[in-house]
Write a protein that holds these residues in place. Structure first.
Motif, mmCIF file in Angstrom:
data_model
loop_
_atom_site.group_PDB
_atom_site.id
_atom_site.type_symbol
_atom_site.label_atom_id
_atom_site.label_comp_id
_atom_site.label_asym_id
_atom_site.label_seq_id
_atom_site.Cartn_x
_atom_site.Cartn_y
_atom_site.Cartn_z
ATOM 1 N N UNK A 1 44.681 45.837 40.001
ATOM 2 C CA UNK A 1 45.142 46.672 38.892
ATOM 3 C C UNK A 1 46.535 47.224 39.170
ATOM 4 N N UNK A 2 46.793 47.610 40.401
ATOM 5 C CA UNK A 2 48.113 48.141 40.751
ATOM 6 C C UNK A 2 49.186 47.059 40.658
ATOM 7 N N UNK A 3 48.859 45.866 41.115
ATOM 8 C CA UNK A 3 49.825 44.764 41.077
ATOM 9 C C UNK A 3 50.184 44.406 39.643
ATOM 10 N N UNK A 4 49.187 44.372 38.785
ATOM 11 C CA UNK A 4 49.419 43.974 37.391
ATOM 12 C C UNK A 4 49.782 45.143 36.490
ATOM 13 N N UNK A 5 49.728 46.349 37.041
ATOM 14 C CA UNK A 5 49.986 47.559 36.248
ATOM 15 C C UNK A 5 49.071 47.580 35.015
ATOM 16 N N UNK A 6 47.792 47.324 35.283
ATOM 17 C CA UNK A 6 46.794 47.211 34.229
ATOM 18 C C UNK A 6 45.562 48.015 34.607
ATOM 19 N N UNK A 7 44.858 48.466 33.607
ATOM 20 C CA UNK A 7 43.591 49.149 33.867
ATOM 21 C C UNK A 7 42.413 48.187 33.699
ATOM 22 N N UNK A 8 42.731 46.927 33.486
ATOM 23 C CA UNK A 8 41.707 45.898 33.318
ATOM 24 C C UNK A 8 40.873 45.771 34.588
ATOM 25 N N UNK A 9 39.604 45.523 34.424
ATOM 26 C CA UNK A 9 38.721 45.275 35.563
ATOM 27 C C UNK A 9 38.759 43.784 35.870
ATOM 28 N N UNK A 10 39.192 43.442 37.054
ATOM 29 C CA UNK A 10 39.288 42.046 37.466
ATOM 30 C C UNK A 10 38.034 41.574 38.187
ATOM 31 N N UNK A 11 37.301 42.495 38.765
ATOM 32 C CA UNK A 11 36.081 42.159 39.494
ATOM 33 C C UNK A 11 34.984 43.122 39.052
ATOM 34 N N UNK A 12 33.852 42.564 38.658
ATOM 35 C CA UNK A 12 32.706 43.415 38.353
ATOM 36 C C UNK A 12 31.560 43.046 39.284
ATOM 37 N N UNK A 13 30.837 44.071 39.662
ATOM 38 C CA UNK A 13 29.646 43.890 40.488
ATOM 39 C C UNK A 13 28.454 44.245 39.608
ATOM 40 N N UNK A 14 27.467 43.363 39.588
ATOM 41 C CA UNK A 14 26.308 43.554 38.705
ATOM 42 C C UNK A 14 25.020 43.226 39.451
ATOM 43 N N UNK A 15 23.932 43.302 38.720
ATOM 44 C CA UNK A 15 22.608 42.958 39.246
ATOM 45 C C UNK A 15 22.274 43.759 40.510
ATOM 46 N N UNK A 16 22.441 45.076 40.408
ATOM 47 C CA UNK A 16 22.143 45.982 41.534
ATOM 48 C C UNK A 16 22.889 45.567 42.804
ATOM 49 N N UNK A 17 24.181 45.311 42.645
ATOM 50 C CA UNK A 17 25.067 44.926 43.749
ATOM 51 C C UNK A 17 24.698 43.585 44.380
ATOM 52 N N UNK A 18 24.189 42.676 43.563
ATOM 53 C CA UNK A 18 23.813 41.359 44.084
ATOM 54 C C UNK A 18 24.799 40.261 43.708
ATOM 55 N N UNK A 19 25.553 40.457 42.618
ATOM 56 C CA UNK A 19 26.514 39.446 42.186
ATOM 57 C C UNK A 19 27.870 40.079 41.896
ATOM 58 N N UNK A 20 28.895 39.257 42.021
ATOM 59 C CA UNK A 20 30.254 39.670 41.747
ATOM 60 C C UNK A 20 30.868 38.629 40.824
ATOM 61 N N UNK A 21 31.544 39.081 39.781
ATOM 62 C CA UNK A 21 32.172 38.170 38.830
ATOM 63 C C UNK A 21 33.657 38.482 38.726
ATOM 64 N N UNK A 22 34.462 37.435 38.730
ATOM 65 C CA UNK A 22 35.907 37.566 38.598
ATOM 66 C C UNK A 22 36.298 37.395 37.139
ATOM 67 N N UNK A 23 37.280 38.181 36.696
ATOM 68 C CA UNK A 23 37.766 38.116 35.324
ATOM 69 C C UNK A 23 39.289 38.000 35.352
ATOM 70 N N UNK A 24 39.806 36.982 34.724
ATOM 71 C CA UNK A 24 41.262 36.813 34.563
ATOM 72 C C UNK A 24 42.026 36.878 35.880
#
Length: 86
Positions: free
Chosen positions: A55-78
């Motif tokens: 987020x700091x590099x891109x100067x964006x508040x976009x979430x690039x990584x989300x953690x889901x499934x009770x901290x079992x999976x990680x998904x990358x976005x853009x």
């Protein structure tokens, strides 16, 4: 030049390099733990900080990584928006 980095920065860089070399958008946290030879806590902390750094590099508040499934999976976005040259 990695000797100039703090241990946490080295860990984030290692995680970033792992993520970009494995052409997938979704990762199991247990696979990251095994691949990086880190604890669950360290993986989750590195992922969280890596997202903040993206987020700091891109100067964006976009979430690039989300953690889901009770901290079992990680998904990358853009992640293609991140330039390694920064």
């Amino acid at each position: 030049m990695n000797w100039l980095l703090s241990k946490k920065d080295e860990e984030q860089l290692a995680l970033h390099q792992y993520l970009i070399t494995h052409h997938s958008k979704t990762f199991l946290i247990k696979d990251l733990i095994k691949a990086m030879n880190w604890s669950r806590y360290l993986v989750l902390q590195a992922v969280q900080q890596l997202n903040v750094d993206y987020q700091a590099i891109t100067k964006s508040s976009q979430t690039f990584i989300t953690i889901a499934d009770a901290n079992r999976t990680m998904t990358l976005h853009n992640l293609q928006l991140i330039s390694v040259g920064h």
